[in-house]
Design a protein around this motif. Structure first.
Motif, PDB file in Angstrom:
ATOM      1  N   GLY A 223      74.925  38.268  14.507  1.00 40.21           N
ATOM      2  CA  GLY A 223      74.959  38.590  15.703  1.00 40.21           C
ATOM      3  C   GLY A 223      74.171  39.710  16.487  1.00 40.21           C
ATOM      4  N   SER A 224      73.821  40.490  15.409  1.00 41.94           N
ATOM      5  CA  SER A 224      72.866  41.875  15.748  1.00 41.94           C
ATOM      6  C   SER A 224      71.900  41.851  15.147  1.00 41.94           C
ATOM      7  N   VAL A 225      71.206  41.121  14.291  1.00 41.25           N
ATOM      8  CA  VAL A 225      69.938  41.070  13.642  1.00 41.25           C
ATOM      9  C   VAL A 225      69.281  39.789  13.866  1.00 41.25           C
ATOM     10  N   ASP A 226      68.177  39.587  14.358  1.00 42.85           N
ATOM     11  CA  ASP A 226      67.210  38.626  14.462  1.00 42.85           C
ATOM     12  C   ASP A 226      66.781  37.833  13.101  1.00 42.85           C
ATOM     13  N   ALA A 227      66.393  38.516  12.183  1.00 49.53           N
ATOM     14  CA  ALA A 227      65.801  38.026  11.003  1.00 49.53           C
ATOM     15  C   ALA A 227      66.134  39.062   9.830  1.00 49.53           C
ATOM     16  N   ILE A 228      66.430  38.404   8.593  1.00 51.71           N
ATOM     17  CA  ILE A 228      66.669  39.211   7.338  1.00 51.71           C
ATOM     18  C   ILE A 228      65.637  38.665   6.518  1.00 51.71           C
ATOM     19  N   VAL A 229      64.779  39.815   6.052  1.00 53.55           N
ATOM     20  CA  VAL A 229      63.952  39.666   4.834  1.00 53.55           C
ATOM     21  C   VAL A 229      64.405  40.128   3.501  1.00 53.55           C
ATOM     22  N   ILE A 230      64.603  39.455   2.814  1.00 57.48           N
ATOM     23  CA  ILE A 230      65.486  40.027   1.205  1.00 57.48           C
ATOM     24  C   ILE A 230      64.808  39.675   0.120  1.00 57.48           C
ATOM     25  N   ASN A 231      64.647  40.802  -0.482  1.00 55.57           N
ATOM     26  CA  ASN A 231      64.151  40.576  -2.065  1.00 55.57           C
ATOM     27  C   ASN A 231      65.461  40.777  -2.890  1.00 55.57           C
TER      28      ASN A 231
ATOM     29  N   MET B 273      63.835  42.893  19.366  1.00 60.25           N
ATOM     30  CA  MET B 273      63.559  42.200  18.020  1.00 60.25           C
ATOM     31  C   MET B 273      64.211  43.137  16.839  1.00 60.25           C
ATOM     32  N   LYS B 274      65.153  42.623  15.932  1.00 59.61           N
ATOM     33  CA  LYS B 274      65.637  43.524  14.993  1.00 59.61           C
ATOM     34  C   LYS B 274      65.278  42.620  13.717  1.00 59.61           C
ATOM     35  N   ILE B 275      64.908  43.499  12.523  1.00 61.19           N
ATOM     36  CA  ILE B 275      64.862  42.919  11.385  1.00 61.19           C
ATOM     37  C   ILE B 275      65.532  43.822  10.381  1.00 61.19           C
ATOM     38  N   LEU B 276      66.139  43.094   9.433  1.00 59.85           N
ATOM     39  CA  LEU B 276      66.862  43.768   8.456  1.00 59.85           C
ATOM     40  C   LEU B 276      66.123  43.414   7.042  1.00 59.85           C
ATOM     41  N   LEU B 277      65.629  44.397   6.535  1.00 60.33           N
ATOM     42  CA  LEU B 277      65.159  44.397   5.119  1.00 60.33           C
ATOM     43  C   LEU B 277      66.179  44.518   4.243  1.00 60.33           C
ATOM     44  N   LEU B 278      66.445  43.720   2.999  1.00 62.09           N
ATOM     45  CA  LEU B 278      67.540  43.964   1.950  1.00 62.09           C
ATOM     46  C   LEU B 278      66.743  43.983   0.688  1.00 62.09           C
ATOM     47  N   SER B 279      66.983  44.878   0.045  1.00 67.09           N
ATOM     48  CA  SER B 279      66.641  44.969  -1.461  1.00 67.09           C
ATOM     49  C   SER B 279      67.613  45.120  -2.592  1.00 67.09           C
ATOM     50  N   GLY B 280      67.543  43.952  -3.452  1.00 67.19           N
ATOM     51  CA  GLY B 280      68.766  44.048  -4.308  1.00 67.19           C
ATOM     52  C   GLY B 280      68.371  44.836  -5.562  1.00 67.19           C
ATOM     53  N   PRO B 281      69.238  44.410  -6.785  1.00 66.56           N
ATOM     54  CA  PRO B 281      69.067  45.217  -7.814  1.00 66.56           C
ATOM     55  C   PRO B 281      67.793  45.891  -8.360  1.00 66.56           C
TER      56      PRO B 281
ATOM     57  N   HIS C  77      54.395  44.960  16.185  1.00 66.94           N
ATOM     58  CA  HIS C  77      54.938  43.793  17.277  1.00 66.94           C
ATOM     59  C   HIS C  77      56.117  44.268  17.955  1.00 66.94           C
ATOM     60  N   GLY C  78      56.232  45.607  17.879  1.00 74.84           N
ATOM     61  CA  GLY C  78      57.650  46.222  18.984  1.00 74.84           C
ATOM     62  C   GLY C  78      58.874  45.800  18.121  1.00 74.84           C
ATOM     63  N   ALA C  79      58.975  45.515  17.076  1.00 76.09           N
ATOM     64  CA  ALA C  79      60.109  45.254  16.384  1.00 76.09           C
ATOM     65  C   ALA C  79      60.707  46.249  15.676  1.00 76.09           C
ATOM     66  N   GLU C  80      62.018  46.173  15.281  1.00 80.64           N
ATOM     67  CA  GLU C  80      62.949  47.417  14.555  1.00 80.64           C
ATOM     68  C   GLU C  80      63.024  47.024  13.353  1.00 80.64           C
ATOM     69  N   LEU C  81      62.909  47.866  12.492  1.00 85.16           N
ATOM     70  CA  LEU C  81      63.237  47.377  10.995  1.00 85.16           C
ATOM     71  C   LEU C  81      64.372  48.476  10.446  1.00 85.16           C
ATOM     72  N   GLU C  82      65.475  47.841   9.944  1.00 85.42           N
ATOM     73  CA  GLU C  82      66.295  48.576   9.170  1.00 85.42           C
ATOM     74  C   GLU C  82      66.140  48.178   7.629  1.00 85.42           C
ATOM     75  N   HIS C  83      66.487  49.181   6.630  1.00 81.88           N
ATOM     76  CA  HIS C  83      66.435  48.910   5.332  1.00 81.88           C
ATOM     77  C   HIS C  83      67.566  49.377   4.614  1.00 81.88           C
ATOM     78  N   HIS C  84      68.030  48.447   3.557  1.00 79.88           N
ATOM     79  CA  HIS C  84      68.957  48.607   2.751  1.00 79.88           C
ATOM     80  C   HIS C  84      68.819  48.427   1.382  1.00 79.88           C
ATOM     81  N   GLN C  85      69.143  48.858   0.393  1.00 74.83           N
ATOM     82  CA  GLN C  85      69.079  48.663  -1.158  1.00 74.83           C
ATOM     83  C   GLN C  85      70.410  48.997  -1.501  1.00 74.83           C
ATOM     84  N   SER C  86      70.721  47.841  -2.551  1.00 72.20           N
ATOM     85  CA  SER C  86      71.859  47.891  -3.375  1.00 72.20           C
ATOM     86  C   SER C  86      71.890  47.201  -4.857  1.00 72.20           C
TER      87      SER C  86
END
Ligand code: DQA
Length: 155
Positions: free
Chosen positions: A65-73, A1-9, A41-50
């Protein structure tokens, strides 16, 4: 399970930016909270801020196609970022909208979210705890979607 955390301006300034609104924890602190919640929970988290909307759009495209969920602020893009809206609409996984503050209790221009209509759900107003709550919600929603029982899905 892969989660992408995105952080905005402007979220790169957390810790020193309006601490009376956003608290004194840094973005790194919040990413550590989110990573720990995912790992529990055995999930992998990647983070990107821009600070650039196009970068966030590219990150959402790359997640298809490669990430199960996006958490975005999305920061202020929440309120006018229509290309981010469209990118998230084209993402096939779970989307959790996250805010440290409760935008609905602030200035009227923050009451509109263009991300909310394409989010599975939203977490707002819980400060730094929101990062753990949002990861838990994303994991639960991915499980629910996999089981075909998510709210709003055919039941
Ligand atoms: C925010 C709320 C937005 O209205 C604001 O523009 C931000 C931060 C939050 O986390 O509370 O940059 O997304």
């Amino acid at each position: 399970m892969k989660i992408l955390l995105l952080s905005g301006p402007n979220l790169n300034l957390l810790g020193s930016r309006e601490p009376e609104v956003y608290g004194t924890a840094t973005l790194d602190d919040h990413v550590a909270t989110a990573s720990a919640a995912a790992q529990a929970h055995g999930a992998e988290l990647e983070h990107h801020q821009s600070n650039a909307e196009g970068d966030l759009v590219d990150a959402v495209h790359a997640a298809r196609g490669s990430v199960d969920a996006i958490v975005i602020n999305p920061g202020a893009l929440t309120h006018y970022g229509w290309s981010l809206h469209d990118a998230l609409a084209a993402f096939d996984g779970v989307v959790v909208e996250l805010h440290l503050s409760n935008p609905n209790a602030r200035e009227p221009w923050r009451h509109v979210s263009v991300v909310a209509p394409v989010a599975t759900g939203s977490v707002m107003g819980f400060g730094g705890d929101g990062y753990r709550i949002a990861i838990d919600a994303a994991l639960a929603a991915v499980g629910a979607v996999a089981a075909g029982s998510a709210v709003g899905q055919s039941q």
